[in-house]
Design a protein around this motif. Structure first.
Motif, PDB file in Angstrom:
ATOM      1  N   LEU A   1      44.251  -1.968  41.134  1.00 43.05           N
ATOM      2  CA  LEU A   1      44.234  -3.262  40.462  1.00 43.05           C
ATOM      3  C   LEU A   1      44.246  -3.008  38.963  1.00 43.05           C
ATOM      4  CD1 LEU A   1      41.573  -5.218  42.581  1.00 43.05           C
ATOM      5  CD2 LEU A   1      44.048  -4.996  42.955  1.00 43.05           C
ATOM      6  N   SER A   2      45.217  -3.569  38.275  1.00 40.93           N
ATOM      7  CA  SER A   2      45.379  -3.333  36.846  1.00 40.93           C
ATOM      8  C   SER A   2      44.678  -4.413  36.025  1.00 40.93           C
ATOM      9  CB  SER A   2      46.862  -3.279  36.474  1.00 40.93           C
ATOM     10  OG  SER A   2      47.508  -4.489  36.836  1.00 40.93           O
ATOM     11  N   ASN A   3      44.418  -4.106  34.763  1.00 43.23           N
ATOM     12  CA  ASN A   3      43.750  -5.049  33.866  1.00 43.23           C
ATOM     13  C   ASN A   3      44.561  -6.328  33.721  1.00 43.23           C
ATOM     14  OD1 ASN A   3      41.765  -5.860  31.974  1.00 43.23           O
ATOM     15  ND2 ASN A   3      43.094  -5.233  30.295  1.00 43.23           N
ATOM     16  N   ARG A   4      43.891  -7.470  33.878  1.00 42.41           N
ATOM     17  CA  ARG A   4      44.462  -8.823  33.774  1.00 42.41           C
ATOM     18  C   ARG A   4      45.439  -9.146  34.899  1.00 42.41           C
ATOM     19  NH1 ARG A   4      42.841 -10.854  28.790  1.00 42.41           N
ATOM     20  NH2 ARG A   4      43.053 -12.840  29.874  1.00 42.41           N
ATOM     21  N   GLN A   5      45.437  -8.364  35.963  1.00 41.32           N
ATOM     22  CA  GLN A   5      46.291  -8.669  37.114  1.00 41.32           C
ATOM     23  C   GLN A   5      45.787  -9.920  37.826  1.00 41.32           C
ATOM     24  OE1 GLN A   5      46.641  -5.437  39.924  1.00 41.32           O
ATOM     25  NE2 GLN A   5      47.638  -6.701  41.479  1.00 41.32           N
TER      26      GLN A   5
ATOM     27  N   ASN B   1      36.620  -2.101  45.261  1.00 37.97           N
ATOM     28  CA  ASN B   1      35.763  -0.927  45.261  1.00 37.97           C
ATOM     29  C   ASN B   1      34.886  -0.958  44.005  1.00 37.97           C
ATOM     30  OD1 ASN B   1      36.738   0.038  47.751  1.00 37.97           O
ATOM     31  ND2 ASN B   1      38.536   0.902  46.746  1.00 37.97           N
ATOM     32  N   LYS B   2      35.453  -0.596  42.856  1.00 40.72           N
ATOM     33  CA  LYS B   2      34.710  -0.771  41.613  1.00 40.72           C
ATOM     34  C   LYS B   2      35.454  -1.656  40.626  1.00 40.72           C
ATOM     35  CE  LYS B   2      31.636   3.219  41.595  1.00 40.72           C
ATOM     36  NZ  LYS B   2      31.156   4.393  40.819  1.00 40.72           N
ATOM     37  N   ALA B   3      36.508  -2.271  41.059  1.00 44.16           N
ATOM     38  CA  ALA B   3      37.169  -3.269  40.216  1.00 44.16           C
ATOM     39  C   ALA B   3      36.269  -4.496  40.105  1.00 44.16           C
ATOM     40  CB  ALA B   3      38.522  -3.657  40.803  1.00 44.16           C
ATOM     41  N   VAL B   4      36.398  -5.216  39.012  1.00 48.67           N
ATOM     42  CA  VAL B   4      35.645  -6.460  38.817  1.00 48.67           C
ATOM     43  C   VAL B   4      36.649  -7.585  38.625  1.00 48.67           C
ATOM     44  CG1 VAL B   4      33.988  -7.696  37.380  1.00 48.67           C
ATOM     45  CG2 VAL B   4      33.692  -5.246  37.795  1.00 48.67           C
ATOM     46  N   VAL B   5      36.517  -8.634  39.425  1.00 48.97           N
ATOM     47  CA  VAL B   5      37.464  -9.746  39.434  1.00 48.97           C
ATOM     48  C   VAL B   5      36.733 -11.038  39.101  1.00 48.97           C
ATOM     49  CG1 VAL B   5      39.158 -11.020  40.812  1.00 48.97           C
ATOM     50  CG2 VAL B   5      38.823  -8.558  41.209  1.00 48.97           C
ATOM     51  N   SER B   6      37.265 -11.784  38.159  1.00 51.46           N
ATOM     52  CA  SER B   6      36.707 -13.084  37.801  1.00 51.46           C
ATOM     53  C   SER B   6      37.445 -14.194  38.544  1.00 51.46           C
ATOM     54  CB  SER B   6      36.835 -13.324  36.289  1.00 51.46           C
ATOM     55  OG  SER B   6      35.950 -12.493  35.579  1.00 51.46           O
ATOM     56  N   ILE B   7      36.681 -15.127  39.084  1.00 49.59           N
ATOM     57  CA  ILE B   7      37.247 -16.331  39.688  1.00 49.59           C
ATOM     58  C   ILE B   7      37.174 -17.414  38.615  1.00 49.59           C
ATOM     59  CG2 ILE B   7      37.140 -17.942  41.613  1.00 49.59           C
ATOM     60  CD1 ILE B   7      37.693 -14.962  42.349  1.00 49.59           C
ATOM     61  N   ILE B   8      38.333 -17.865  38.158  1.00 50.73           N
ATOM     62  CA  ILE B   8      38.424 -18.658  36.932  1.00 50.73           C
ATOM     63  C   ILE B   8      38.905 -20.076  37.212  1.00 50.73           C
ATOM     64  CG2 ILE B   8      39.626 -18.838  34.713  1.00 50.73           C
ATOM     65  CD1 ILE B   8      39.846 -15.777  34.769  1.00 50.73           C
TER      66      ILE B   8
ATOM     67  N   VAL C   1      33.449 -11.199  41.388  1.00 44.72           N
ATOM     68  CA  VAL C   1      33.553 -10.444  42.639  1.00 44.72           C
ATOM     69  C   VAL C   1      33.790  -8.973  42.318  1.00 44.72           C
ATOM     70  CG1 VAL C   1      34.707 -10.204  44.865  1.00 44.72           C
ATOM     71  CG2 VAL C   1      34.612 -12.451  43.753  1.00 44.72           C
ATOM     72  N   SER C   2      33.017  -8.109  42.966  1.00 43.13           N
ATOM     73  CA  SER C   2      33.271  -6.677  42.857  1.00 43.13           C
ATOM     74  C   SER C   2      32.983  -6.049  44.219  1.00 43.13           C
ATOM     75  CB  SER C   2      32.426  -6.059  41.738  1.00 43.13           C
ATOM     76  OG  SER C   2      32.799  -4.721  41.515  1.00 43.13           O
ATOM     77  N   ASN C   3      32.344  -4.874  44.213  1.00 37.66           N
ATOM     78  CA  ASN C   3      32.211  -4.145  45.482  1.00 37.66           C
ATOM     79  C   ASN C   3      31.244  -4.788  46.461  1.00 37.66           C
ATOM     80  OD1 ASN C   3      29.776  -3.546  44.264  1.00 37.66           O
ATOM     81  ND2 ASN C   3      30.081  -1.329  44.238  1.00 37.66           N
ATOM     82  N   GLU C   4      30.563  -5.865  46.051  1.00 37.93           N
ATOM     83  CA  GLU C   4      29.679  -6.573  46.987  1.00 37.93           C
ATOM     84  C   GLU C   4      30.428  -7.589  47.831  1.00 37.93           C
ATOM     85  OE1 GLU C   4      30.506  -9.822  44.413  1.00 37.93           O
ATOM     86  OE2 GLU C   4      30.295  -7.686  44.073  1.00 37.93           O
ATOM     87  N   GLY C   5      31.709  -7.841  47.527  1.00 33.59           N
ATOM     88  CA  GLY C   5      32.344  -8.982  48.180  1.00 33.59           C
ATOM     89  C   GLY C   5      33.825  -8.892  48.432  1.00 33.59           C
ATOM     90  N   MET C   6      34.445 -10.071  48.479  1.00 33.92           N
ATOM     91  CA  MET C   6      35.848 -10.211  48.844  1.00 33.92           C
ATOM     92  C   MET C   6      36.502 -11.283  47.984  1.00 33.92           C
ATOM     93  SD  MET C   6      37.433 -11.645  52.428  1.00 33.92           S
ATOM     94  CE  MET C   6      37.170 -13.362  51.948  1.00 33.92           C
ATOM     95  N   VAL C   7      37.741 -11.054  47.605  1.00 31.43           N
ATOM     96  CA  VAL C   7      38.537 -12.052  46.890  1.00 31.43           C
ATOM     97  C   VAL C   7      39.451 -12.725  47.906  1.00 31.43           C
ATOM     98  CG1 VAL C   7      40.246 -12.448  45.088  1.00 31.43           C
ATOM     99  CG2 VAL C   7      38.500 -10.687  44.777  1.00 31.43           C
TER     100      VAL C   7
ATOM    101  N   VAL D   1      41.763  -9.919  37.467  1.00 26.16           N
ATOM    102  CA  VAL D   1      41.087  -8.632  37.330  1.00 26.16           C
ATOM    103  C   VAL D   1      40.639  -8.465  35.879  1.00 26.16           C
ATOM    104  CG1 VAL D   1      41.297  -6.127  37.519  1.00 26.16           C
ATOM    105  CG2 VAL D   1      42.456  -7.613  39.184  1.00 26.16           C
ATOM    106  N   GLN D   2      39.342  -8.243  35.666  1.00 30.56           N
ATOM    107  CA  GLN D   2      38.839  -8.037  34.309  1.00 30.56           C
ATOM    108  C   GLN D   2      38.519  -6.580  34.030  1.00 30.56           C
ATOM    109  OE1 GLN D   2      34.468  -8.633  33.561  1.00 30.56           O
ATOM    110  NE2 GLN D   2      34.859 -10.449  34.797  1.00 30.56           N
ATOM    111  N   ILE D   3      38.165  -5.820  35.070  1.00 34.17           N
ATOM    112  CA  ILE D   3      37.969  -4.380  34.929  1.00 34.17           C
ATOM    113  C   ILE D   3      38.754  -3.698  36.052  1.00 34.17           C
ATOM    114  CG2 ILE D   3      36.315  -2.477  34.965  1.00 34.17           C
ATOM    115  CD1 ILE D   3      34.265  -4.320  33.772  1.00 34.17           C
ATOM    116  N   PRO D   4      39.746  -2.882  35.707  1.00 35.38           N
ATOM    117  CA  PRO D   4      40.620  -2.297  36.722  1.00 35.38           C
ATOM    118  C   PRO D   4      39.956  -1.186  37.521  1.00 35.38           C
ATOM    119  CG  PRO D   4      41.202  -1.459  34.556  1.00 35.38           C
ATOM    120  CD  PRO D   4      40.152  -2.517  34.334  1.00 35.38           C
TER     121      PRO D   4
END
Length: 245
Positions: free
Chosen positions: A36-40, A56-63, A77-83, A100-103
């Motif tokens: 997952l790439s930055n800002r994807q 896994n260790k990516a961090v995703v914002s629900i916006i 959402v990160s490794n604790e959950g699901m997008v 994706v905010q942190i790839p």
């Protein structure tokens, strides 16, 4: 990416790791390791969700995005959950965007397959429903937090949450991006970050955040941080990374 043996045996995503072995093994042929790439953008508001992601260790914002283009983060959402939660709730379209905010990497699965597995009524269904409840708590508590708490307390909460998910005290984040996620002006983020920095809690330089005094940052954060983390632990049984030494 192809799945390697280590990932098959020890999934980094906590939801996948919490599944009974037989349930997880049934999913393995349908999981694909992806970068997952930055800002994807993983899914757009108003568009069908074709794939779901277990970070896994990516961090995703629900916006949530307003008509004037302003944005605010509704969930993280990160490794604790699901997008892709709408897929298991009877629909596959949502009013939010997953960004994706942190790839890093994630396990990807076709939405139709996850829906079929969910409808089996096995441990996967129970686990994902508990995760949905935890996410509801995150959104509800976050809404109250955004309305009632000072910006520096909200920023502290957000930095602690990201640190927990990454299991790291240092990570890349720009003030512009933080301002978009918190729904405030960049000048407000700068002021709040300066308060935390001058108190010796963090350093911020060229888009890199480094938490120097976690205990002080936790004391500065509002109660929402602890409430949300404790609820995820209660529902999913995950040990909170924040207590690592």
């Amino acid at each position: 990416m192809s799945l390697d043996k280590n990932i098959l045996e020890r999934p980094a995503n906590q939801l996948l790791a919490a599944l009974p072995t037989s349930d997880y093994e049934r999913l393995v042929p349908h999981l694909k390791l992806v970068s997952l790439s930055n800002r994807q953008v993983l899914h757009e508001a108003g568009e069908p969700i074709a794939q779901v992601y277990f970070p896994n260790k990516a961090v995703v914002s629900i916006i949530t995005t307003m008509e004037d283009g302003s944005t605010v983060e509704a969930g993280l959402v990160s490794n604790e959950g699901m997008v892709g939660i709408p897929v298991i709730l009877g629909d596959n379209i949502t009013t939010t965007t997953a960004l994706v905010q942190i790839p890093d990497s994630a396990m990807q699965m076709d939405a139709d397959i996850l829906r079929s597995e969910f409808n089996r009524g096995t441990a996967l269904q129970s686990l994902l429903l508990r995760y949905v409840q935890g996410t509801y708590t995150q959104i509800a508590q976050g809404s109250a937090c955004n309305r009632l708490h000072k910006l520096e307390a909200r920023l502290a909460r957000w930095l602690l949450t990201v640190s927990d998910r990454l299991e790291s005290e240092e990570f890349p984040l720009t003030q512009e991006f933080i301002s978009q996620m918190l729904g405030v002006r960049r000048a407000g983020v700068t002021e709040a970050a300066n308060i935390l920095s001058q108190a010796g809690m963090i350093t911020y330089h060229r888009g890199q955040i480094n938490i120097l005094n976690r205990e002080a940052l936790e004391k500065t954060s509002c109660e929402c941080y602890q409430i949300i983390e404790d609820e995820y632990v209660r529902l999913l049984g995950n040990k909170p990374n924040k207590r690592r030494k």
